[in-house]
Design a protein around this motif. Structure first.
Motif, PDB file in Angstrom:
ATOM      1  N   LEU A  30       0.840  -1.199   0.000  1.00  0.00           N
ATOM      2  CA  LEU A  30       0.000   0.000   0.000  1.00  0.00           C
ATOM      3  C   LEU A  30       0.877   1.251   0.000  1.00  0.00           C
ATOM      4  O   LEU A  30       2.076   1.175   0.267  1.00  0.00           O
ATOM      5  N   PHE A  72       8.257   5.219  -9.914  1.00  0.00           N
ATOM      6  CA  PHE A  72       8.097   5.508  -8.481  1.00  0.00           C
ATOM      7  C   PHE A  72       7.702   6.981  -8.360  1.00  0.00           C
ATOM      8  O   PHE A  72       8.500   7.877  -8.644  1.00  0.00           O
ATOM      9  N   ASP A  80       8.900   9.175   1.603  1.00  0.00           N
ATOM     10  CA  ASP A  80      10.028   8.428   2.180  1.00  0.00           C
ATOM     11  C   ASP A  80      11.072   9.364   2.781  1.00  0.00           C
ATOM     12  O   ASP A  80      11.667   9.063   3.822  1.00  0.00           O
TER      13      ASP A  80
HETATM   14  P1  NAD Z   1       0.764   2.766  -5.950  1.00  0.00           P
HETATM   15  O1  NAD Z   1       0.112   3.989  -5.460  1.00  0.00           O
HETATM   16  O2  NAD Z   1       0.980   2.549  -7.407  1.00  0.00           O
HETATM   17  O3  NAD Z   1      -0.040   1.476  -5.401  1.00  0.00           O
HETATM   18  C1  NAD Z   1      -0.699   1.391  -4.177  1.00  0.00           C
HETATM   19  C2  NAD Z   1      -2.000   0.632  -4.410  1.00  0.00           C
HETATM   20  O4  NAD Z   1      -2.649   0.443  -3.140  1.00  0.00           O
HETATM   21  C3  NAD Z   1      -2.993   1.402  -5.287  1.00  0.00           C
HETATM   22  O5  NAD Z   1      -3.378   0.572  -6.386  1.00  0.00           O
HETATM   23  C4  NAD Z   1      -4.163   1.695  -4.355  1.00  0.00           C
HETATM   24  O6  NAD Z   1      -5.419   1.662  -4.999  1.00  0.00           O
HETATM   25  C5  NAD Z   1      -4.035   0.565  -3.363  1.00  0.00           C
HETATM   26  N1  NAD Z   1      -4.691   0.804  -2.063  1.00  0.00           N
HETATM   27  C6  NAD Z   1      -4.602   1.874  -1.248  1.00  0.00           C
HETATM   28  N2  NAD Z   1      -5.312   1.673  -0.127  1.00  0.00           N
HETATM   29  C7  NAD Z   1      -5.857   0.441  -0.238  1.00  0.00           C
HETATM   30  C8  NAD Z   1      -6.695  -0.343   0.602  1.00  0.00           C
HETATM   31  N3  NAD Z   1      -7.119   0.103   1.782  1.00  0.00           N
HETATM   32  N4  NAD Z   1      -7.059  -1.572   0.176  1.00  0.00           N
HETATM   33  C9  NAD Z   1      -6.654  -2.032  -1.034  1.00  0.00           C
HETATM   34  N5  NAD Z   1      -5.855  -1.348  -1.860  1.00  0.00           N
HETATM   35  C10 NAD Z   1      -5.459  -0.123  -1.480  1.00  0.00           C
HETATM   36  O7  NAD Z   1       2.157   2.675  -5.185  1.00  0.00           O
HETATM   37  P2  NAD Z   1       3.425   1.738  -5.538  1.00  0.00           P
HETATM   38  O8  NAD Z   1       4.362   2.484  -6.399  1.00  0.00           O
HETATM   39  O9  NAD Z   1       2.956   0.386  -5.944  1.00  0.00           O
HETATM   40  O10 NAD Z   1       4.103   1.678  -4.094  1.00  0.00           O
HETATM   41  C11 NAD Z   1       3.582   0.877  -3.048  1.00  0.00           C
HETATM   42  C12 NAD Z   1       4.541   0.958  -1.868  1.00  0.00           C
HETATM   43  O11 NAD Z   1       5.825   0.463  -2.280  1.00  0.00           O
HETATM   44  C13 NAD Z   1       4.767   2.381  -1.345  1.00  0.00           C
HETATM   45  O12 NAD Z   1       4.867   2.339   0.057  1.00  0.00           O
HETATM   46  C14 NAD Z   1       6.075   2.767  -2.003  1.00  0.00           C
HETATM   47  O13 NAD Z   1       6.750   3.758  -1.233  1.00  0.00           O
HETATM   48  C15 NAD Z   1       6.806   1.454  -2.052  1.00  0.00           C
HETATM   49  N6  NAD Z   1       7.804   1.311  -3.114  1.00  0.00           N
HETATM   50  C16 NAD Z   1       7.534   1.717  -4.393  1.00  0.00           C
HETATM   51  C17 NAD Z   1       8.512   1.544  -5.381  1.00  0.00           C
HETATM   52  C18 NAD Z   1       8.275   1.965  -6.821  1.00  0.00           C
HETATM   53  O14 NAD Z   1       9.246   1.993  -7.592  1.00  0.00           O
HETATM   54  N7  NAD Z   1       7.053   2.285  -7.218  1.00  0.00           N
HETATM   55  C19 NAD Z   1       9.741   0.939  -5.070  1.00  0.00           C
HETATM   56  C20 NAD Z   1       9.955   0.506  -3.776  1.00  0.00           C
HETATM   57  C21 NAD Z   1       8.983   0.699  -2.803  1.00  0.00           C
END
Ligand code: NAD
Length: 294
Positions: free
Chosen positions: A65, A239, A247
């Motif tokens: 999330l 990202f 972060d």
């Molecule tokens: P994102 O916003 O693309 O995805 C998050 C998803 O969670 C969304 O699809 C949203 O609809 C869903 N969501 C939110 N609340 C929810 C709930 N209560 N129930 C069900 N679904 C719910 O974000 P992301 O890029 O996939 O990143 C996710 C996490 O990973 C973050 O904490 C981010 O910091 C971390 N992260 C991201 C990357 C990257 O490159 N994108 C790399 C490493 C870590």
């Protein structure tokens, strides 16, 4: 085979869940965005209408999330998942959240007899798709051993960072370095190009020299220097800058907690806040390049 619930199918969660499916794990999935659920249902997952429905019968629950409040909202409180999961469930929480928040969720899980790991990742969307993520895990070693085969289908490096919340501390340290490198690369690229260099030539010289770093290897912020990176796709995918700002905020909180001085991290946070003010929060974090282009 272990029944898994996967909650949060965004940029990272969707490709991670896809790798579990490919490895043959029975998977029930949920996201607030229906199209993401439908995509995976089309590939063999079972679509759920809620997180509770997805985790019904699951032996392992994985969540990915955006931030602390989403994770606390999912797991804590009377309606939270921890109030309904059987005691022998294993929860692998992969979002990047505040170490304090992770410890709060750990404590609630322990009270219920549920094994929980904070397991944030590094490697970006490309690593998530390729199954080569790095997992930084906090929690009990025994729970990690149980999780290891599952993590190995999504990642290549699996580190036990330490006790509850340690995975999150490692993650904010890493992302602070990443942000500082990205900004340093972006400002140098802009300076070199403004002084007559070809972007690809400058990028290659720095990559092979002492300025070489991950952003030059894998994620150059200058459009067109590398194929298939967000910079070459209008800073889409990847990202989001708003997640990097989150972060960096977590890194500042962590530094305040221990009294550490982190001036580079503080400056990086200010620059990312500027980008958010410019309405670029939904774009990839390499869009910081645009602050420096003349
Ligand atoms: P994102 O916003 O693309 O995805 C998050 C998803 O969670 C969304 O699809 C949203 O609809 C869903 N969501 C939110 N609340 C929810 C709930 N209560 N129930 C069900 N679904 C719910 O974000 P992301 O890029 O996939 O990143 C996710 C996490 O990973 C973050 O904490 C981010 O910091 C971390 N992260 C991201 C990357 C990257 O490159 N994108 C790399 C490493 C870590």
């Amino acid at each position: 085979m272990t029944q898994i619930a996967f909650i949060g199918l965004g940029h990272m969660g969707l490709p991670m869940a896809r790798n579990l499916l490919k490895a043959g794990y029975p998977l029930k999935v949920f996201d607030l965005v229906r199209s993401a659920v439908d995509t995976l249902a089309g590939e063999g997952a079972v679509a759920a209408e809620s997180a509770a429905e997805a985790s019904d019968q699951a032996q392992v629950v994985i969540s990915m999330l955006p931030a602390s409040r989403h994770v606390e909202g999912l797991y804590l409180g009377e309606d939270g998942l921890l109030a309904r999961l059987p005691a022998d469930t294993l929860v692998i929480e992969c979002s990047t959240i505040a170490p304090e928040s992770a410890r709060k969720v750990h404590a609630a899980a322990r009270e219920r007899g549920v094994a929980l790991l904070d397991a944030p990742v590094s490697g970006g969307t490309a690593g998530a798709a390729a199954g080569t993520l790095t997992f930084m895990v906090g929690g009990e070693a025994q729970a990690l051993e149980k999780a290891r085969p599952i993590l190995a289908t999504m990642g290549r490096n699996i580190f036990h960072a330490g006790p509850d919340g340690a995975g999150q501390v490692a993650k904010v340290c890493n992302n602070q370095v990443l942000a500082v490198q990205m900004i340093a690369t972006a400002e140098a690229m802009a300076m070199g190009v403004a002084n007559g260099l070809e972007p690809a030539v400058l990028a290659e010289i720095m990559r092979q020299s002492s300025g070489g770093n991950w952003t030059l290897e894998k994620y150059n912020p200058w459009p067109g220097v590398m194929e298939n990176v967000p910079a070459s796709k209008g800073y889409s995918g990847g990202f989001m800058a708003e997640l990097m700002a989150k972060d960096l905020g977590l890194a500042q909180e962590t530094a305040s907690h221990s009294g550490n001085s982190t001036p580079m991290g503080a400056l990086a946070l200010q620059l990312y806040r500027l980008l958010l003010k410019q309405g670029k929060g939904k774009q990839d974090f390499s869009v910081v390049q645009q602050l420096f282009v003349q």
